[in-house]
Scaffold this motif. Structure first.
Motif, PDB file in Angstrom:
ATOM      1  N   LEU A  66       0.882  -1.251  -0.032  1.00 37.68           N
ATOM      2  CA  LEU A  66       0.096  -0.078  -0.114  1.00 37.68           C
ATOM      3  C   LEU A  66       0.858   1.283  -0.063  1.00 37.68           C
ATOM      4  O   LEU A  66       1.829   1.382   0.670  1.00 37.68           O
ATOM      5  CB  LEU A  66      -0.884  -0.096   1.090  1.00 37.68           C
ATOM      6  N   ALA A  67       0.613   2.271  -0.855  1.00 31.41           N
ATOM      7  CA  ALA A  67       1.369   3.393  -1.046  1.00 31.41           C
ATOM      8  C   ALA A  67       0.401   4.619  -1.182  1.00 31.41           C
ATOM      9  O   ALA A  67      -0.657   4.628  -1.424  1.00 31.41           O
ATOM     10  CB  ALA A  67       2.580   3.292  -2.187  1.00 31.41           C
ATOM     11  N   SER A  68       0.913   5.847  -0.929  1.00 33.89           N
ATOM     12  CA  SER A  68       0.070   6.864  -0.944  1.00 33.89           C
ATOM     13  C   SER A  68       1.124   7.695  -1.925  1.00 33.89           C
ATOM     14  O   SER A  68       1.021   8.238  -2.930  1.00 33.89           O
ATOM     15  CB  SER A  68      -0.444   7.601   0.116  1.00 33.89           C
ATOM     16  N   CYS A  69       2.033   8.656  -0.917  1.00 36.82           N
ATOM     17  CA  CYS A  69       2.474   9.898  -1.545  1.00 36.82           C
ATOM     18  C   CYS A  69       3.569   9.420  -2.763  1.00 36.82           C
ATOM     19  O   CYS A  69       4.084  10.360  -3.497  1.00 36.82           O
ATOM     20  CB  CYS A  69       3.198  10.701  -0.497  1.00 36.82           C
ATOM     21  N   ARG A  70       4.212   8.405  -2.462  1.00 34.69           N
ATOM     22  CA  ARG A  70       5.430   7.845  -3.237  1.00 34.69           C
ATOM     23  C   ARG A  70       6.503   8.914  -3.281  1.00 34.69           C
ATOM     24  O   ARG A  70       7.259   9.084  -4.029  1.00 34.69           O
ATOM     25  CB  ARG A  70       4.955   7.536  -4.635  1.00 34.69           C
ATOM     26  N   GLN A  71       6.638   9.699  -2.235  1.00 38.82           N
ATOM     27  CA  GLN A  71       7.728  10.583  -2.049  1.00 38.82           C
ATOM     28  C   GLN A  71       8.396  10.394  -0.886  1.00 38.82           C
ATOM     29  O   GLN A  71       9.361  11.241  -0.422  1.00 38.82           O
ATOM     30  CB  GLN A  71       7.220  11.923  -2.226  1.00 38.82           C
ATOM     31  N   GLY A  72       8.139   9.315   0.161  1.00 40.27           N
ATOM     32  CA  GLY A  72       8.858   9.207   1.317  1.00 40.27           C
ATOM     33  C   GLY A  72       8.326  10.245   2.369  1.00 40.27           C
ATOM     34  O   GLY A  72       9.139  10.485   3.254  1.00 40.27           O
ATOM     35  N   ILE A  73       6.824  10.781   2.475  1.00 40.04           N
ATOM     36  CA  ILE A  73       6.652  11.774   3.252  1.00 40.04           C
ATOM     37  C   ILE A  73       5.495  11.332   4.130  1.00 40.04           C
ATOM     38  O   ILE A  73       5.128  11.727   5.077  1.00 40.04           O
ATOM     39  CB  ILE A  73       6.466  13.161   2.550  1.00 40.04           C
ATOM     40  N   CYS A  74       4.645  10.315   3.711  1.00 39.24           N
ATOM     41  CA  CYS A  74       3.381  10.180   4.302  1.00 39.24           C
ATOM     42  C   CYS A  74       3.486   8.952   5.291  1.00 39.24           C
ATOM     43  O   CYS A  74       2.656   8.572   6.208  1.00 39.24           O
ATOM     44  CB  CYS A  74       2.288   9.873   3.388  1.00 39.24           C
ATOM     45  N   GLY A  75       4.450   7.879   4.942  1.00 39.22           N
ATOM     46  CA  GLY A  75       4.453   6.630   6.053  1.00 39.22           C
ATOM     47  C   GLY A  75       3.722   5.628   5.490  1.00 39.22           C
ATOM     48  O   GLY A  75       3.508   4.471   6.018  1.00 39.22           O
ATOM     49  N   THR A  76       2.764   5.693   4.347  1.00 34.52           N
ATOM     50  CA  THR A  76       1.996   4.507   4.118  1.00 34.52           C
ATOM     51  C   THR A  76       2.492   3.391   3.709  1.00 34.52           C
ATOM     52  O   THR A  76       1.992   2.184   4.169  1.00 34.52           O
ATOM     53  CB  THR A  76       0.948   5.212   3.110  1.00 34.52           C
ATOM     54  N   CYS A  77       3.587   3.388   2.930  1.00 33.34           N
ATOM     55  CA  CYS A  77       4.379   2.126   2.425  1.00 33.34           C
ATOM     56  C   CYS A  77       5.289   1.593   3.556  1.00 33.34           C
ATOM     57  O   CYS A  77       6.176   0.745   3.191  1.00 33.34           O
ATOM     58  CB  CYS A  77       5.240   2.617   1.277  1.00 33.34           C
ATOM     59  N   GLU A  78       5.326   1.933   4.833  1.00 33.33           N
ATOM     60  CA  GLU A  78       6.224   1.500   5.798  1.00 33.33           C
ATOM     61  C   GLU A  78       6.092   0.063   5.723  1.00 33.33           C
ATOM     62  O   GLU A  78       5.359  -0.694   5.785  1.00 33.33           O
ATOM     63  CB  GLU A  78       5.925   1.895   7.276  1.00 33.33           C
ATOM     64  N   SER A  90      11.964  10.988   4.004  1.00 34.94           N
ATOM     65  CA  SER A  90      11.615  12.325   4.765  1.00 34.94           C
ATOM     66  C   SER A  90      11.193  12.245   6.171  1.00 34.94           C
ATOM     67  O   SER A  90      10.577  13.038   6.730  1.00 34.94           O
ATOM     68  CB  SER A  90      10.824  13.416   3.908  1.00 34.94           C
ATOM     69  N   LEU A  91      11.236  10.730   6.601  1.00 31.96           N
ATOM     70  CA  LEU A  91      10.465  10.717   7.718  1.00 31.96           C
ATOM     71  C   LEU A  91      11.218  10.176   8.690  1.00 31.96           C
ATOM     72  O   LEU A  91      10.946  10.544  10.137  1.00 31.96           O
ATOM     73  CB  LEU A  91       9.429   9.471   7.474  1.00 31.96           C
ATOM     74  N   LEU A  92      12.402   9.354   8.469  1.00 32.35           N
ATOM     75  CA  LEU A  92      13.050   8.613   9.765  1.00 32.35           C
ATOM     76  C   LEU A  92      14.147   9.747  10.325  1.00 32.35           C
ATOM     77  O   LEU A  92      14.690  10.387   9.473  1.00 32.35           O
ATOM     78  CB  LEU A  92      13.703   7.453   9.199  1.00 32.35           C
ATOM     79  N   PHE A 104      11.551   0.900   6.806  1.00 32.59           N
ATOM     80  CA  PHE A 104      11.673   1.212   5.329  1.00 32.59           C
ATOM     81  C   PHE A 104      10.860   1.714   4.703  1.00 32.59           C
ATOM     82  O   PHE A 104       9.832   1.134   4.785  1.00 32.59           O
ATOM     83  CB  PHE A 104      12.477  -0.255   4.723  1.00 32.59           C
ATOM     84  N   TYR A 105      10.986   2.549   3.737  1.00 34.42           N
ATOM     85  CA  TYR A 105      10.003   3.044   2.863  1.00 34.42           C
ATOM     86  C   TYR A 105      10.304   2.916   1.501  1.00 34.42           C
ATOM     87  O   TYR A 105      11.003   3.633   0.779  1.00 34.42           O
ATOM     88  CB  TYR A 105       9.828   4.712   3.196  1.00 34.42           C
ATOM     89  N   PRO A 106       9.614   1.728   0.965  1.00 27.44           N
ATOM     90  CA  PRO A 106      10.017   1.409  -0.666  1.00 27.44           C
ATOM     91  C   PRO A 106       9.561   2.277  -1.698  1.00 27.44           C
ATOM     92  O   PRO A 106      10.377   1.907  -2.643  1.00 27.44           O
ATOM     93  CB  PRO A 106       9.322  -0.071  -0.647  1.00 27.44           C
ATOM     94  N   CYS A 107       9.002   3.197  -1.308  1.00 29.89           N
ATOM     95  CA  CYS A 107       8.676   4.099  -2.456  1.00 29.89           C
ATOM     96  C   CYS A 107       9.792   4.836  -2.778  1.00 29.89           C
ATOM     97  O   CYS A 107       9.958   5.407  -3.910  1.00 29.89           O
ATOM     98  CB  CYS A 107       7.416   4.952  -2.042  1.00 29.89           C
ATOM     99  N   VAL A 108      10.736   5.239  -2.206  1.00 28.85           N
ATOM    100  CA  VAL A 108      11.819   6.043  -2.342  1.00 28.85           C
ATOM    101  C   VAL A 108      13.303   5.401  -1.824  1.00 28.85           C
ATOM    102  O   VAL A 108      14.270   5.599  -2.325  1.00 28.85           O
ATOM    103  CB  VAL A 108      11.770   7.587  -1.713  1.00 28.85           C
TER     104      VAL A 108
END
Ligand code: FES
Length: 335
Positions: free
Chosen positions: A281-293, A306-308, A319-323
């Motif tokens: 599951l993903a949303s922003c695909r920019q490493g900012i929303c945390g959805t793909c954690e 931009s989260l950790l 890990f955020y696999p979108c970025v």
């Protein structure tokens, strides 16, 4: 965010509200109220389309809202966390935005349906002896429930709230009840926020800041002397994504799915694993929303989100696999 703020945070514990459908289903919401909160700021009140109970949330949480036009945006929840039937968000019109805020300001109306994913919290309030909240413009939104929480727990706090001018600053009426705990500092009256206030706080103070990038940069400099973990920030947009550690392909093993994929230099981990039949599951695909954690079981991630914060990255279990990518030949993920 928020004003149509895309959310990102650093130096913050991550937390998903217990009842949130964070890893799959979406919930239908109905817009029950649209109001003008300040110049360029629209407030939305939302309820479940079936009038049922909404997922629980904690101060600092954001939700993904998907509108009829297919756009999905993240917004901080700024209402009463103890109200199980209502969410509130505030949306800043962003003339240079990608259409989400324009849709909310120009087209979204009471009675319209939107889809909810979350809530998710990348900006959770950690225990402290004292809090200093610093807001720039629409960055006030995630901080409002934090102030309520701190007051409920009888923990002293101060808010420093800046904006272009008074008329553009939302929630001033609501904040007035806190008296001199709240320092309202419109730029046209006071100039840039005086961040020396950070150095005046008692020992044990944690600083929570949300606002535009120049404010966050200035706060980071002013707070350089604070102990590790005592500054927590949330961004409106993704920070600059650094170049990958390695320019060659690497392998990702998905432990639960029993699938191993090769991630080529031009592909994201998210796309590579989706191509192998394991969508995350993903949303922003920019490493900012945390959805793909996604959890890390083995290997060394190349974190580009931009989260950790530094501590999270040292731990290396998220890990955020979108970025993000791998800094090793084989990365084993909990997926
Ligand atoms: S952090 Fe938003 S989709 Fe990856």
């Amino acid at each position: 965010m928020l004003s149509g703020m895309s959310i990102t945070s650093d130096a913050s514990p991550r937390q998903v509200a217990p009842a949130a459908p964070s890893s799959g289903g979406k919930v239908g919401l109905r817009v029950t109220r649209v109001e003008t909160l300040a110049e360029g700021v629209r407030g939305l009140t939302l309820s479940a389309a079936d009038d049922g109970r909404l997922p629980d949330w904690t101060p600092g949480s954001h939700v993904d809202l998907t509108f009829d036009n297919g756009l999905t945006r993240q917004y901080s929840l700024c209402g009463d966390r103890w109200d199980p039937h209502t969410y509130r968000v505030a949306v800043l019109r962003e003339p240079a935005g990608r259409g989400g805020s324009a849709y909310v300001h120009d087209e979204l109306a009471e009675g319209d349906r939107v889809e909810l994913a979350g809530p998710r919290n990348n900006f959770a309030l950690a225990p402290a002896d004292h809090y200093l909240f610093i807001a720039g413009g629409i960055g006030i939104t995630p901080l409002l429930p934090m102030m309520e929480q701190a007051a409920m727990l009888d923990i002293p706090w101060t808010l420093l709230y800046g904006g272009r001018h008074r008329a553009s600053m939302a929630f001033l009426d609501q904040l007035a009840r806190w008296g001199d705990r709240v320092l309202v500092r419109p730029q046209d009256e006071y100039g840039l926020l005086d961040l020396s206030v950070i150095g005046d706080q008692p020992a044990g103070t944690k600083v929570y800041c949300c606002g535009p990038e120049p404010l966050l940069d200035a706060v980071r400099v002013a707070a350089a002397g604070l102990p590790a973990g005592h500054l927590r920030t949330e961004r409106f947009v993704a920070g600059a994504i650094p170049p990958p550690v390695r320019s060659t392909s690497f392998e990702v093993e998905l432990a639960r799915s029993g699938v191993t994929v090769t991630v080529e230099p031009g592909s994201s981990v998210l796309d590579a694993v989706a191509g192998a039949g394991v969508p995350i599951l993903a949303s922003c695909r920019q490493g900012i929303c945390g959805t793909c954690e996604t959890g890390v079981i083995d290997g060394t991630p190349d974190h580009r989100d931009s989260l950790l914060d530094d501590e999270d990255r040292r731990r290396g279990d998220c890990f955020y696999p979108c970025v993000s990518r791998a800094a090793c030949d084989l990365l084993v993920l909990d997926a």
